[in-house]
Write an enzyme that holds these catalytic residues in place. Sequence first.
Site, PDB file in Angstrom:
ATOM      1  N   HIS A   1      -3.789   4.508  -1.840  1.00  9.86           N
ATOM      2  CA  HIS A   1      -4.742   3.481  -1.080  1.00  9.86           C
ATOM      3  C   HIS A   1      -5.137   4.242   0.081  1.00  9.86           C
ATOM      4  CE1 HIS A   1      -1.962   0.511  -3.031  1.00  9.86           C
ATOM      5  NE2 HIS A   1      -3.049   0.249  -3.512  1.00  9.86           N
TER       6      HIS A   1
ATOM      7  N   LEU B   1       0.912  -1.130  -0.097  1.00  9.64           N
ATOM      8  CA  LEU B   1      -0.247   0.091  -0.044  1.00  9.64           C
ATOM      9  C   LEU B   1       0.933   1.456  -0.016  1.00  9.64           C
ATOM     10  CD1 LEU B   1      -2.723  -1.043   2.474  1.00  9.64           C
ATOM     11  CD2 LEU B   1      -2.601  -1.387   0.109  1.00  9.64           C
TER      12      LEU B   1
END
Length: 277
Positions: free
Chosen positions: A33, A29
Amino acid sequence: MKVLHTIAELRAALPGPQSCAFVPTMGNLHEGHLALVRQAKAHGLPVVASIFVNRLQFAPHEDFDRYPRTLQRDAELLQGAGCDLVFAPDEREMYPQAQTYKVHPDPALADILEGHFRPGFFVGVATVVMKLFTIVQPKVAVFGKKDYQQLMVIRRMVEQFALPITIEGGETRRSDQGLALSSRNGYLSTAELSEALALSQALRQLANAYRAQPVALATLEADACARLAARGWQPDYLTVRRRSDLQPPTEADAAGPLVVLGAARLGTTRLIDNLEF
Ligand code: PAF
């Protein structure tokens, strides 16, 4: 925040259908995100994020094996962003048998652009997202606009199957210099990271050229590809499309709303980006 690995655990942890907001991911991530998680959080519902590297959407020559699996770090980031539950199944949990029932999105949308250069990609995406939707049963799901065509494929899927889910797009997050954040940026060397800015610049230039003179689009697109190729990139496409259906604009569409989309390989890394204009 709980990290759950099985469908049974997830179902037991949720109060029922349409009780959460959902952010599907493949992990590794970044701030993009986390912005989607914060957007999901604004609905005032518990937020579920999934982390699953979906083999079905990778062709055999693509980066499935080297795609970074960073669950521990991802979980810490998700907790910091206010996520309530992480669903991180393994392959046996998601695909206990070969997944022979699949979702085939409309080829008019899914076999162009990304789908042309990555055949089967959107079948893999639509199939796993449909499966995640039936597992999580969210009220809202948030997808990044960086994967512009993916967001459109999912929106159409939800409409066509009358799924009771609101699909939201999240704006693309960029570095200060304009590079779209992507898990695949981690594959780039330091030199490639600064060169990578050329993709969004090429898209901006193409959009400006088309706005200034909305004729001979094919030539403008070919010139944009040639300029990137001259810098050492291998472009798949740089193209101006209608936002409504990702088809090329006619003269009547020239005033918009339009989107310029591009995909190109820099070294061994394939990057995509887009700008609405
Ligand atoms: O955009 C992604 O990360 C993936 O395509 C998704 C939507 C999580 C499906 O695997």
